[in-house]
Scaffold this motif. Structure first.
Motif, PDB file in Angstrom:
ATOM      1  N   MET A 256      31.606  10.393   6.695  1.00 53.47           N
ATOM      2  CA  MET A 256      31.866   9.080   7.284  1.00 53.47           C
ATOM      3  C   MET A 256      30.686   8.141   7.055  1.00 53.47           C
ATOM      4  O   MET A 256      30.861   6.966   6.692  1.00 53.47           O
TER       5      MET A 256
ATOM      6  N   ARG B  72      32.446   5.945   4.506  1.00 57.24           N
ATOM      7  CA  ARG B  72      33.207   5.014   5.339  1.00 57.24           C
ATOM      8  C   ARG B  72      32.274   4.377   6.380  1.00 57.24           C
ATOM      9  O   ARG B  72      32.412   4.614   7.586  1.00 57.24           O
TER      10      ARG B  72
ATOM     11  N   TYR C 105      31.903   4.441  10.641  1.00 58.56           N
ATOM     12  CA  TYR C 105      30.712   4.889  11.363  1.00 58.56           C
ATOM     13  C   TYR C 105      30.247   3.794  12.330  1.00 58.56           C
ATOM     14  O   TYR C 105      29.832   4.091  13.464  1.00 58.56           O
TER      15      TYR C 105
END
Length: 581
Positions: A530, A534, A538
């Protein structure tokens, strides 16, 4: 309780007793979480304009200064400081009797100032007075130093000397005496005898015990049995004298010839509480004959919110300092602004790391923080239990760097060994993993370290974490936690929203291998992917930590609960409510 009610509580004066209080980073009157929590409590009390006075010891040589060599071996030196430079000297003197000797005490004053200017006076007792026995002059020198005789002498100064000092300073209207841990429990003996004298009696009667109970409350902070001070009847008689020891023995009936000062405090209190819901459950098992409620700890928002995040809240949550509950509105702060504020805090940490160690960490690398008292049950080196797996995770998912800090007590060989283990692994894995250990952990360093990492790690043995507060400080600064479900985290954890859990909700630590697998699995399969792939997701977790945890796990809410449920007589939970909670 509304904000208006919190500002004007229906209570009379409160005296808060604690062996350690973190007043300022430059005043070494604390060792760790207990003292920092005490300081945060007083800061919140000042913000809420509560009629509080506090009593502690001056600790002229502090806790200690920590020194780590290149292998992580810890040595200690006294933390010398001058109360004259920081505190106001007061004239009144009182005396206590220790081992038959008359020991004179004086007090220094420090004011904790609230947001509106309200001041909470803190009185730091000092026995380093010319005319006292040479040994007695050292009793207020070292926090948690010396042997058990020294510790008991300190507790006489804090408890008995504290009450006498308050009287000498004009505090005759104290309604509630709050004992923060058992170190101050001997204040109950002084109150007991004081009440009997007021009735022109020498002998203690049930009415004296009832009077003390009406005025005393108690907070326990440790689920570790060894953390509760115990003294033999022989030692207590040597220090307190036969008459006073006899009074305590008749009233509390020590088991096996040993006085437990936590038991003493709870015997004489109208209300006792643990510092998280889980901890209250554990404490009731340890002391099954006592009703113990739960008031979960909180941190002082104004102290522990970094400057970049304070500016962020000022823009989006204007009333956040006046009423910390408004931090719930942090859920609407744009991700980009959270990321920008965190970039500032991370840059400050990396700069401090380089200044202290010469190691240059990378701003784009996932940085995990672990900083707390170094002792066995905290398991500082757990992450390194399987070096091969850790290496594979880094090589497959992405780079990782770790920032550690924390002192081991001078006599804690297990805690010292954990620090050395971290240094050793850092050297073994230096080709794939950067690890730094910052010595001399204190309030000032915590204010840089905690906001500057990307993830806060906490992996104690359950159920030995009574509460913990470092993760609360992290949440205020948008740092999620990866933590064992113990202490406060059991209440603050929402998986994938405020952070992530290690292991399950069971009350006891089960299979260590399963917990370790959970720790590695969360890093490998969820957190690192994450963070690197991404970042917006987060940022959502960062925002969740700020909104959910910042708005609740704060000292303003905590102190309001003390006012409503503890300081106001008659409002403590009924025993049957505690059993069912």
């Amino acid at each position: 309780m509304t904000a208006r009610q919190a500002e004007t509580p229906r209570v009379n004066s409160i005296a808060y007793f604690s062996m350690e209080i973190a007043l300022d980073a430059s005043i070494p009157t604390y060792s760790g979480g207990l003292g920092v929590l005490a300081g945060d409590t007083l800061r919140a009390m000042a913000d809420l304009r509560l009629p509080v006075v506090a009593v502690t010891l001056v600790h002229r040589k502090g806790y200690f200064r920590q020194h780590l060599d290149r292998l992580g071996k810890q040595t200690e030196t006294p933390y010398e400081w001058s109360p004259e430079d920081k505190l106001e000297a007061l004239q009144p003197r009182v005396r206590v009797t220790i081992e038959g000797r008359s020991v004179e005490l004086r007090a220094w004053r420090y004011h904790v100032r609230g947001r509106s200017g309200h001041r909470v006076p803190v009185y730091l007792l000092d026995s380093d007075i010319e005319g006292n026995d040479a040994y007695d002059r050292t009793l207020t020198d070292s926090l948690y130093g010396g042997d058990i005789r020294y510790r008991l002498g300190q507790e006489v100064v804090l408890g008995i000397g504290g009450v006498r000092s308050l009287r000498a300073l004009g505090f005759d209207d104290i309604h509630t005496y709050h004992m923060n841990e058992g170190h101050s429990s001997l204040l109950t003996l002084e109150l007991l005898q004081e009440h009997a004298r007021a009735q022109e009696r020498g002998a203690i009667e049930d009415s004296d015990v009832d009077d003390v109970r009406r005025r005393c409350v108690f907070t326990t902070h440790t689920p570790v049995d060894a953390g509760h001070d115990r003294f033999s009847v022989e030692l207590v008689e040597s220090v307190l004298g036969r008459e006073r020891t006899g009074i305590l023995a008749r009233v509390t009936r020590p088991e096996g010839g040993v006085f437990n000062l936590t038991e003493l405090a709870m015997f004489f209190c109208r209300s006792a509480n643990g510092v998280s819901i889980r901890h209250a459950h554990v404490a009731r098992r340890m002391f099954p004959e006592r009703p113990i409620s739960a008031i979960t700890n909180g941190v002082h928002v104004g102290t522990w919110t970094s400057a970049p995040f304070a500016r962020l809240y000022d823009r989006h949550v204007p009333d956040w300092l006046r009423d910390n509950r408004y931090l719930r509105q942090a859920s609407a702060i744009p991700r980009e602004e959270i990321q920008a504020a965190h970039a500032e805090t991370k840059a400050a940490l990396l700069s401090e790391v380089e200044r202290r160690t010469g190691t240059k960490l990378d701003a784009g690398t996932m940085t995990i923080g672990f900083a707390r008292r170094a002792t066995g049950y905290k398991r500082a080196d757990l992450l390194f239990s399987d070096e091969d797996r850790l290496r594979r995770i880094i090589e497959r998912i992405g780079p990782l760097q770790l920032v550690y800090s924390g002192k081991a007590h001078s006599r804690d060989s297990t805690g010292k060994a954990a620090i050395e283990r971290i240094f050793s692994v850092a050297d073994e894995l230096k080709d794939v993993l950067r690890v730094v250990y910052l010595e001399e952990y204190d309030m000032a360093l915590a204010g840089v370290l905690i906001p500057g990492v990307d993830l806060w790690l906490n992996n104690p043995l359950k159920p030995l974490e009574a509460s913990g507060t470092s993760g609360m400080k992290a949440a205020l600064n948008g740092v999620p936690s990866l933590s064992v479900l113990d202490g406060w985290w059991l209440e603050g954890w929402i998986e994938g929203v405020t952070g992530w859990a290690i292991g399950d909700r069971s009350e006891e630590s089960g299979d260590p291998a399963a917990e370790l697998d959970s720790l590695y699995g969360k890093l490998e399969n969820t957190i690192l992917p994450m963070f690197y792939d991404r970042p917006r997701a987060y940022s959502d977790v960062m925002r969740g930590a700020m909104s959910h945890n910042g708005s609740f796990f704060n000292a303003q809410r905590m102190v309001s609960q003390y006012v409503q449920n503890v300081y106001e007589p008659g409002n403590a939970p009924a025993e049957e409510e505690l059993v069912s909670s």
